[in-house]
Design a protein around this motif. Structure first.
Motif, PDB file in Angstrom:
ATOM      1  N   GLN A 158      -8.482   5.489 -18.059  1.00 54.18           N
ATOM      2  CA  GLN A 158      -7.149   5.275 -18.619  1.00 54.18           C
ATOM      3  C   GLN A 158      -6.836   3.788 -18.708  1.00 54.18           C
ATOM      4  O   GLN A 158      -6.312   3.301 -19.722  1.00 54.18           O
ATOM      5  CB  GLN A 158      -6.112   5.991 -17.747  1.00 54.18           C
ATOM      6  CG  GLN A 158      -4.675   5.726 -18.155  1.00 54.18           C
ATOM      7  CD  GLN A 158      -3.687   6.598 -17.411  1.00 54.18           C
ATOM      8  OE1 GLN A 158      -3.245   7.613 -17.916  1.00 54.18           O
ATOM      9  NE2 GLN A 158      -3.324   6.205 -16.194  1.00 54.18           N
ATOM     10  N   LEU A 188       0.414   8.039 -20.735  1.00 51.22           N
ATOM     11  CA  LEU A 188      -0.297   7.960 -19.463  1.00 51.22           C
ATOM     12  C   LEU A 188      -0.390   9.342 -18.824  1.00 51.22           C
ATOM     13  O   LEU A 188       0.508  10.166 -18.970  1.00 51.22           O
ATOM     14  CB  LEU A 188       0.414   6.990 -18.513  1.00 51.22           C
ATOM     15  CG  LEU A 188       0.524   5.539 -18.988  1.00 51.22           C
ATOM     16  CD1 LEU A 188       1.233   4.692 -17.928  1.00 51.22           C
ATOM     17  CD2 LEU A 188      -0.840   4.949 -19.331  1.00 51.22           C
ATOM     18  N   ASP A 189      -1.482   9.578 -18.114  1.00 53.18           N
ATOM     19  CA  ASP A 189      -1.798  10.870 -17.516  1.00 53.18           C
ATOM     20  C   ASP A 189      -0.899  11.128 -16.300  1.00 53.18           C
ATOM     21  O   ASP A 189      -1.022  10.435 -15.285  1.00 53.18           O
ATOM     22  CB  ASP A 189      -3.275  10.853 -17.100  1.00 53.18           C
ATOM     23  CG  ASP A 189      -3.763  12.174 -16.544  1.00 53.18           C
ATOM     24  OD1 ASP A 189      -2.949  12.997 -16.112  1.00 53.18           O
ATOM     25  OD2 ASP A 189      -4.996  12.375 -16.527  1.00 53.18           O
TER      26      ASP A 189
END
Length: 200
Positions: free
Chosen positions: A20, A144-145
């Motif tokens: 990420q 974003l995760d």
């Protein structure tokens, strides 16, 4: 036979978290490098330097070396080289932490001597927090995760006291209250003492 207490293997989360971060770093434009981030002392360039240098430190720790001797800022990286510099050190750190024995072995990190799985969980917390810092500085170019933020927040609540001074062992500001209805990244940022940037 020696048994070890059960723990959640942080390696899958760390791999995802560095992926990420790498994707976000690839979006950085030259005109953004002097811009602010929620780390008051860091502009975007400084934050990138810390992400690359800090990851190099974690790689050395995973390789069994003295990571504390590694300066946590990268030197000599050109403005067009941040993405490749991070990808290089990301590849190195993931390889360093591949062996299962690294999870149970004791390693020395800035906050003390801890099992490898605890150290790497702490570094998931760090890279996920700095990814949010960078995302704030860049104006949120990518989603974003949230699962990574959940892992990081759980780790932060376990490793960082609710109220703590900012010092070499806990280089994060005092916890702030998250606003009502805050998402998991906002909760993580608040726990780490971050304040979102105010934009015009």
């Amino acid at each position: 036979m020696t048994t070890h207490p059960a723990y959640q293997d942080p390696r899958p989360a760390y791999t995802r978290a560095t992926g990420q971060a790498a994707a976000l770093i690839r979006t950085v434009r030259p005109e953004q490098l002097d811009g602010p981030t929620p780390c008051a002392a860091f502009d975007v360039r400084d934050l990138l330097s810390h992400i690359v240098g800090g990851t190099r430190r974690i790689a050395v720790i995973g390789e069994g070396g003295d990571g504390l001797a590694v300066h946590p800022f990268a030197e000599g990286v050109g403005d067009a080289e941040w993405a490749s510099a991070y990808e290089e050190v990301r590849t190195r750190v993931l390889k360093a932490w591949e062996p299962d024995e690294r999870m149970a072995s004791s390693v020395r990190v800035p906050w003390g001597e801890v099992p490898g799985h605890t150290a790497l969980s702490g570094y998931v917390m760090e890279i996920v927090t700095h990814t949010w810092d960078l995302s704030e500085g860049l104006g949120h170019p990518l989603p974003l995760d949230p699962e990574l933020a959940g892992f990081a927040l759980t780790t932060a609540r376990a490793l960082l006291p609710d109220s703590r001074p900012r010092d070499a062992q806990t280089p994060f500001d005092a916890r702030r209250e998250a606003p009502a209805g805050a998402g998991v990244y906002e909760q993580l940022a608040a726990w780490m003492g971050r304040t979102p940037l105010t934009r015009d």
